[in-house]
Design a protein around this motif. Structure first.
Motif, PDB file in Angstrom:
ATOM      1  N   ILE A  72       0.864  -1.174   0.000  1.00 31.49           N
ATOM      2  CA  ILE A  72       0.000   0.000   0.000  1.00 31.49           C
ATOM      3  C   ILE A  72       0.904   1.227   0.000  1.00 31.49           C
ATOM      4  O   ILE A  72       1.801   1.343   0.834  1.00 31.49           O
ATOM      5  CB  ILE A  72      -0.931  -0.006   1.220  1.00 31.49           C
TER       6      ILE A  72
ATOM      7  N   VAL B 291      -7.410   6.160  -0.216  1.00 33.09           N
ATOM      8  CA  VAL B 291      -7.816   6.863   0.995  1.00 33.09           C
ATOM      9  C   VAL B 291      -7.172   8.242   0.997  1.00 33.09           C
ATOM     10  O   VAL B 291      -5.978   8.372   0.716  1.00 33.09           O
ATOM     11  CB  VAL B 291      -7.361   6.090   2.258  1.00 33.09           C
TER      12      VAL B 291
ATOM     13  N   VAL C 133      -2.770   5.574   0.266  1.00 36.46           N
ATOM     14  CA  VAL C 133      -3.186   6.517   1.295  1.00 36.46           C
ATOM     15  C   VAL C 133      -2.530   7.845   0.938  1.00 36.46           C
ATOM     16  O   VAL C 133      -1.302   7.974   0.966  1.00 36.46           O
ATOM     17  CB  VAL C 133      -2.765   6.067   2.713  1.00 36.46           C
TER      18      VAL C 133
ATOM     19  N   ILE D 173      -4.807   3.190  10.236  1.00 35.86           N
ATOM     20  CA  ILE D 173      -4.397   1.814   9.945  1.00 35.86           C
ATOM     21  C   ILE D 173      -5.005   0.847  10.949  1.00 35.86           C
ATOM     22  O   ILE D 173      -5.523  -0.208  10.572  1.00 35.86           O
ATOM     23  CB  ILE D 173      -2.858   1.717   9.921  1.00 35.86           C
TER      24      ILE D 173
ATOM     25  N   GLY E  34      -3.281  -0.440  -2.935  1.00 36.85           N
ATOM     26  CA  GLY E  34      -3.990   0.563  -2.153  1.00 36.85           C
ATOM     27  C   GLY E  34      -3.134   1.813  -2.084  1.00 36.85           C
ATOM     28  O   GLY E  34      -1.916   1.755  -2.265  1.00 36.85           O
TER      29      GLY E  34
ATOM     30  N   PHE F 189     -12.737   7.478   1.652  1.00 41.32           N
ATOM     31  CA  PHE F 189     -12.407   6.209   1.019  1.00 41.32           C
ATOM     32  C   PHE F 189     -13.051   6.166  -0.361  1.00 41.32           C
ATOM     33  O   PHE F 189     -14.210   6.531  -0.514  1.00 41.32           O
ATOM     34  CB  PHE F 189     -12.959   5.026   1.824  1.00 41.32           C
TER      35      PHE F 189
ATOM     36  N   TYR G 166      -8.947   0.778  10.266  1.00 35.42           N
ATOM     37  CA  TYR G 166      -9.441   0.352   8.967  1.00 35.42           C
ATOM     38  C   TYR G 166      -8.510  -0.624   8.250  1.00 35.42           C
ATOM     39  O   TYR G 166      -8.575  -0.742   7.030  1.00 35.42           O
ATOM     40  CB  TYR G 166      -9.656   1.570   8.062  1.00 35.42           C
ATOM     41  N   GLU G 167      -7.650  -1.326   8.975  1.00 33.51           N
ATOM     42  CA  GLU G 167      -6.627  -2.149   8.321  1.00 33.51           C
ATOM     43  C   GLU G 167      -7.200  -3.130   7.300  1.00 33.51           C
ATOM     44  O   GLU G 167      -6.580  -3.376   6.278  1.00 33.51           O
ATOM     45  CB  GLU G 167      -5.760  -2.883   9.342  1.00 33.51           C
TER      46      GLU G 167
ATOM     47  N   LEU H  61      -8.062  -1.127   3.762  1.00 32.18           N
ATOM     48  CA  LEU H  61      -7.088  -0.313   3.031  1.00 32.18           C
ATOM     49  C   LEU H  61      -6.730  -0.908   1.668  1.00 32.18           C
ATOM     50  O   LEU H  61      -6.543  -0.174   0.712  1.00 32.18           O
ATOM     51  CB  LEU H  61      -5.827  -0.098   3.865  1.00 32.18           C
TER      52      LEU H  61
END
Length: 120
Positions: free
Chosen positions: A51, A106, A74, A94, A72, A115, A97-98, A101
C-alpha cells in the motif's frame, strides 16, 4: 498481521519510523528507489503488493486517469500547522481500517478520512 507499505519520498521520514515502530513491513522510496518517478514507484508497489503512502496528488492521476493498478493508496493531506498530528492520525487510520485499506484510495486529512474504491 502487519500490513505492507511503500512510503513515497514525498512523506516525512518520521512516517516510515512510526510505521516500523508499530510493527508494519515498510519500505521507504528514499532508501530503495530514491529519485524514481511516480510510475516506477506505483509499479513497484503493485508488484510487491504494498500500500502506497504518499503526499503526492499525482498518485490520484496514476490510479484513476491512467488506470495504474495498485494494492492501495493513502494520500496524506496535512497542512504544516497540523504536521504533529500526522503520525498519530495515520496509525489510528491503519488500526481502525486495516482490513479496508487494500483495494482503496484513501485521503487522510485532519479530522477527515475519505475512502474510494480503486478501479478494477
Amino acid at each position: 498481521m502487519p500490513l505492507r507499505f511503500l512510503v513515497d519520498e514525498s512523506c516525512d521520514y518520521i512516517v516510515v519510523q512510526a510505521l516500523r515502530q508499530a510493527g508494519h513491513d515498510v519500505l521507504a522510496v528514499v532508501e530503495s528507489l530514491r529519485g524514481a518517478e511516480d510510475q516506477k514507484v506505483a509499479e513497484y508497489a503493485w508488484r510487491e503488493k504494498r500500500i502506497v503512502i504518499t503526499e503526492d496528488k499525482d498518485f490520484g492521476r496514476l490510479v484513476y486517469a491512467q488506470r495504474q493498478a495498485q494494492t492501495g493508496v493513502v494520500l496524506v493531506r496535512f497542512p504544516a500547522s497540523r504536521r504533529a498530528d500526522l503520525c498519530p492520525a495515520l496509525l489510528s487510520l491503519i488500526q481502525r481500517y486495516e482490513n479496508q485499506l487494500a483495494g482503496t484510495f484513501v485521503v487522510l486529512q485532519p479530522e477527515r478520512v475519505r475512502f474510494r474504491k480503486l478501479p478494477e
